[in-house]
Design a protein around this motif. Structure first.
Motif, PDB file in Angstrom:
ATOM      1  N   SER A 263      27.608   6.796 -30.669  1.00  0.00           N
ATOM      2  CA  SER A 263      27.327   6.498 -29.281  1.00  0.00           C
ATOM      3  C   SER A 263      27.210   4.982 -29.118  1.00  0.00           C
ATOM      4  N   THR A 284      22.909   3.782 -23.412  1.00  0.00           N
ATOM      5  CA  THR A 284      24.373   3.783 -23.360  1.00  0.00           C
ATOM      6  C   THR A 284      24.835   3.170 -22.034  1.00  0.00           C
ATOM      7  N   ARG A 285      23.855   2.918 -21.153  1.00  0.00           N
ATOM      8  CA  ARG A 285      24.209   2.408 -19.827  1.00  0.00           C
ATOM      9  C   ARG A 285      23.412   1.156 -19.448  1.00  0.00           C
ATOM     10  N   THR A 288      23.041   0.043 -15.854  1.00  0.00           N
ATOM     11  CA  THR A 288      22.167   0.674 -14.856  1.00  0.00           C
ATOM     12  C   THR A 288      20.759   0.064 -14.850  1.00  0.00           C
ATOM     13  N   VAL A 364      11.664  12.193 -24.916  1.00  0.00           N
ATOM     14  CA  VAL A 364      12.190  11.105 -25.732  1.00  0.00           C
ATOM     15  C   VAL A 364      11.776  11.379 -27.175  1.00  0.00           C
ATOM     16  N   TYR A 368      15.609   9.119 -32.750  1.00  0.00           N
ATOM     17  CA  TYR A 368      16.895   8.666 -32.226  1.00  0.00           C
ATOM     18  C   TYR A 368      16.759   7.311 -31.545  1.00  0.00           C
ATOM     19  N   GLY A 371      13.479   5.210 -30.138  1.00  0.00           N
ATOM     20  CA  GLY A 371      12.327   6.047 -29.782  1.00  0.00           C
ATOM     21  C   GLY A 371      11.711   5.643 -28.452  1.00  0.00           C
ATOM     22  N   ILE A 373      12.973   4.599 -24.151  1.00  0.00           N
ATOM     23  CA  ILE A 373      14.094   4.485 -23.205  1.00  0.00           C
ATOM     24  C   ILE A 373      13.685   3.750 -21.932  1.00  0.00           C
ATOM     25  N   MET A 374      14.702   3.199 -21.277  1.00  0.00           N
ATOM     26  CA  MET A 374      14.502   2.782 -19.886  1.00  0.00           C
ATOM     27  C   MET A 374      15.001   3.969 -19.071  1.00  0.00           C
ATOM     28  N   VAL A 376      16.462   5.817 -15.825  1.00  0.00           N
ATOM     29  CA  VAL A 376      17.259   5.541 -14.617  1.00  0.00           C
ATOM     30  C   VAL A 376      17.409   6.863 -13.871  1.00  0.00           C
ATOM     31  N   HIS A 379      20.522   8.265 -11.952  1.00  0.00           N
ATOM     32  CA  HIS A 379      21.800   8.518 -12.623  1.00  0.00           C
ATOM     33  C   HIS A 379      21.676   9.227 -13.972  1.00  0.00           C
ATOM     34  N   ARG A 382      17.781  14.057 -16.779  1.00  0.00           N
ATOM     35  CA  ARG A 382      16.441  14.251 -17.354  1.00  0.00           C
ATOM     36  C   ARG A 382      15.429  13.346 -16.661  1.00  0.00           C
ATOM     37  N   LYS A 465      23.929  10.002 -34.291  1.00  0.00           N
ATOM     38  CA  LYS A 465      22.941  11.083 -34.307  1.00  0.00           C
ATOM     39  C   LYS A 465      22.620  11.479 -35.742  1.00  0.00           C
TER      40      LYS A 465
HETATM   41  C1  ANZ Z   1      19.503   4.577 -19.519  1.00  0.00           C
HETATM   42  C2  ANZ Z   1      20.493   5.523 -19.001  1.00  0.00           C
HETATM   43  C3  ANZ Z   1      21.047   5.605 -17.737  1.00  0.00           C
HETATM   44  C4  ANZ Z   1      20.886   6.443 -19.961  1.00  0.00           C
HETATM   45  C5  ANZ Z   1      21.975   6.562 -17.447  1.00  0.00           C
HETATM   46  C6  ANZ Z   1      21.809   7.434 -19.731  1.00  0.00           C
HETATM   47  C7  ANZ Z   1      22.344   7.505 -18.476  1.00  0.00           C
HETATM   48  P1  ANZ Z   1      23.519   9.510 -26.245  1.00  0.00           P
HETATM   49  O1  ANZ Z   1      24.732   9.489 -25.394  1.00  0.00           O
HETATM   50  O2  ANZ Z   1      23.163  10.861 -26.746  1.00  0.00           O
HETATM   51  O3  ANZ Z   1      23.521   8.437 -27.303  1.00  0.00           O
HETATM   52  N1  ANZ Z   1      17.980   8.018 -25.013  1.00  0.00           N
HETATM   53  C8  ANZ Z   1      18.000   6.967 -25.857  1.00  0.00           C
HETATM   54  N2  ANZ Z   1      17.172   7.163 -26.900  1.00  0.00           N
HETATM   55  C9  ANZ Z   1      16.620   8.387 -26.698  1.00  0.00           C
HETATM   56  C10 ANZ Z   1      15.677   9.152 -27.440  1.00  0.00           C
HETATM   57  N3  ANZ Z   1      15.125   8.683 -28.564  1.00  0.00           N
HETATM   58  N4  ANZ Z   1      15.325  10.364 -26.953  1.00  0.00           N
HETATM   59  C11 ANZ Z   1      15.864  10.842 -25.804  1.00  0.00           C
HETATM   60  N5  ANZ Z   1      16.754  10.150 -25.063  1.00  0.00           N
HETATM   61  C12 ANZ Z   1      17.140   8.935 -25.499  1.00  0.00           C
HETATM   62  O4  ANZ Z   1      22.289   9.194 -25.274  1.00  0.00           O
HETATM   63  C13 ANZ Z   1      21.824   7.893 -25.066  1.00  0.00           C
HETATM   64  C14 ANZ Z   1      21.000   7.901 -23.807  1.00  0.00           C
HETATM   65  O5  ANZ Z   1      19.920   8.824 -23.984  1.00  0.00           O
HETATM   66  C15 ANZ Z   1      20.392   6.543 -23.545  1.00  0.00           C
HETATM   67  O6  ANZ Z   1      21.004   5.898 -22.416  1.00  0.00           O
HETATM   68  C16 ANZ Z   1      18.988   6.898 -23.065  1.00  0.00           C
HETATM   69  O7  ANZ Z   1      19.137   7.042 -21.655  1.00  0.00           O
HETATM   70  C17 ANZ Z   1      18.698   8.216 -23.718  1.00  0.00           C
HETATM   71  F1  ANZ Z   1      22.527   6.649 -16.263  1.00  0.00           F
HETATM   72  O8  ANZ Z   1      19.505   4.799 -20.934  1.00  0.00           O
HETATM   73  B1  ANZ Z   1      20.149   6.075 -21.236  1.00  0.00           B
END
Ligand code: ANZ
Length: 506
Positions: A263, A284-285, A288, A364, A368, A371, A373-374, A376, A379, A382, A465
């Protein structure tokens, strides 16, 4: 005419046995060679189950075919014979696991022979045999003495590891610590599921959703224990590339890719209001960030204690205690109601310097990313669910690409979550000078990542992962680690010449 299997099969099985019909030919000049390996069974007390011959029949047909085509076929059988049931049985009955294991292997061998499968029994192996685990111990020593060279994408002897000058300057202790942090086999604290009644560490798959141990039905608990781990994560990229060359069905290859779970995104640092600490998140974003209206830390995050203010301490502690009883599967189950606790603390969003509340929530996970997150909510589904439940602000920052005017209006008013692409809105700030309004996702991600890197607030990051492999078992009936733990906490490994290290009382 009836097929008289009693007579016919007995007769030929006896002939095969006496004439070693399936012995691997030793003629090394034959260029046609074929190695056909089955998954070795765990010799349980119940004998073979129907799934064993199912797979073994297919490989048997293939082995016989190859032999008839003139190949030298190596088709062995063996016993994956260490494991918990023999140990549990020993505890209950006082029978040494080696005796139970020997009896079970005898039954399995007899049953497999009765099926008429064409194994070379001269090549039979048993994983509990010191002559066998001598070599797994040998491999372990080599893994311990190897580091992974990222540039060459392969392991190299630990003696060739370059130690940076700023570390070697600090002395022997720090140098050893650095070297240990690079070994492919390492000894570290890991959070594991512990079954107090079996007194063993359970694999995640052995823990049922109600938090009980599948084998004994008793409640498991989370525990921090020193464990041997293998740094398989460093091989993620190589494993991923290797899948492309496999002649496997596409569906299986995809399952393997998902298991590795590559990822791409960024790590971003958030300052904490009133504390000299930062929280790093993986996202990943990064594009945002203007929609990040709160932050979440996993309940196990090391900073939860420092972050939580006096006023919220009791409720946060209680929340952490309650989540420690849940499994990861339970925590990430989308159908379950989201739970969480406010820490009383605020973080500063780096793109606009706005204060956002910091929460602890079990959706969270600790294992992974970082540990943390920000969130959003406009978008990410969850986050949307969580923000709605706890009445946290939701700001839409992407103009949704939808025709239905009513749905579009709902999304813009942040009444509905939008996870697809769309041009940015509400994404500029005078105090930091950033403006990505009007851009699309791809250019937004690259622009924000560049800005984060130039301001030293974050950097691009690839996550997997795939976790490092927890290798310890906390059991008697398993191969011993060829390791000496000294009284001062130091570790050294046995000499290869002294292998195998046998089990006490075996
Ligand atoms: C902000 C955001 C905005 C996210 C958005 C997603 C969408 P994958 O694709 O599986 O790698 N994340 C990061 N660490 C996490 C954790 N330890 N436990 C649960 N969730 C976690 O998923 C990465 C996205 O999952 C990250 O991007 C984070 O949410 C969340 F429109 O950040 B995202």
């Amino acid at each position: 005419m009836d097929y008289n299997f009693h007579d016919i099969e007995k007769k030929w099985q006896k002939y095969w046995e006496e004439n070693k019909t399936f012995k691997t030919p030793e003629d090394l000049t034959n260029p046609k060679k074929c190695y056909i390996l089955d998954m070795f069974p765990y010799p349980s007390g119940a004998g073979l189950h129907v799934g064993h011959p199912e797979g073994y029949t297919a490989t048997d047909i293939f082995s016989r075919y190859k032999r008839m085509k003139g190949f030298n076929v190596l088709h062995p059988m063996g016993w994956d014979a260490f494991g918990l049931p023999a140990e549990q049985y020993a505890i209950q009955t006082g029978t040494h696991p080696s005796i139970t294991t020997r009896n079970n292997c005898d039954t399995f061998r007899r049953q497999i022979k009765e099926l008429g499968l064409s194994y070379d029994w001269d090549k039979e192996i048993n994983t509990t045999d010191p002559g066998y685990f001598k070599w797994t111990q040998w491999i372990f020593i080599h893994l311990y003495n190897t580091w992974f060279d990222d540039k060459l994408q392969k392991g190299r002897p630990i003696s060739e590891l370059p130690v940076p000058e700023n570390i070697s300057k600090l002395g022997k202790k720090e140098t050893v610590k650095f070297i240990d942090s690079k070994r492919l086999a390492y000894y570290d604290n890991a959070q594991v599921w512990w079954c107090p009644s079996c007194r063993i560490v359970c694999a995640n798959e052995e823990v049922l959703t109600d938090g009980s141990h599948e084998k004994c039905g008793n409640r498991v608990e989370k525990k921090n224990l020193k464990q041997w781990m293998l740094r398989i994560q460093l091989y993620a990229e190589r494993l991923l590339k290797g899948i492309d060359n496999l002649e496997w069905p596409e569906g299986i290859k995809d399952m393997q890719r998902n298991w590795i779970g590559r990822s791409t995104g960024a790590e971003v640092d958030f300052r904490l209001d009133g504390l000299n600490e930062k929280v790093r998140v993986f996202t990943t974003r990064p594009d945002t960030l203007f929609g990040a209206t709160y932050m979440v830390l996993a309940p196990e995050h090391p900073l939860t204690g420092i972050i939580t203010t006096e006023e919220y301490k009791a409720s946060v502690d209680e929340y952490i205690r309650a989540t420690s009883l849940k499994s990861d599967l339970d925590r990430t189950d989308l159908s379950k109601d989201k739970t969480g606790a406010f820490t009383g603390r605020y973080a500063i969003n780096p793109v606009n310097n706005k204060k956002i509340p910091v929460w602890i929530a079990d959706y969270v996970l600790t294992g992974y990313g970082t540990g943390a997150i920000m969130a959003v909510p406009a978008h990410d589904t969850r986050d949307f669910e969580f923000a709605t439940k706890f009445k946290l602000p939701i700001i839409c920052i992407q103009d949704p690409d939808v025709k239905d005017p009513e749905q579009r209006s709902r999304i813009l008013k942040a009444e509905e979550c939008w996870t697809e692409d769309g041009k940015y809105i509400n994404s500029s700030d005078k105090s930091t000078g950033i403006d990505i309004n009007g851009l699309n996702k791809e250019s937004g991600i690259s622009q924000i990542t560049k800005w984060l890197e130039s301001e030293k607030l974050g950097s691009a990051k690839i996550n997997y992962k795939l976790r490092d492999w927890l290798f310890s078992r906390q059991r008697y009936w398993g191969e011993p680690f060829p390791v000496i733990h000294w009284e001062d906490g130091e570790i050294s490994l046995l000499d290869e010449a002294d292998l195998p290290l046998e089990l006490p009382g075996a």
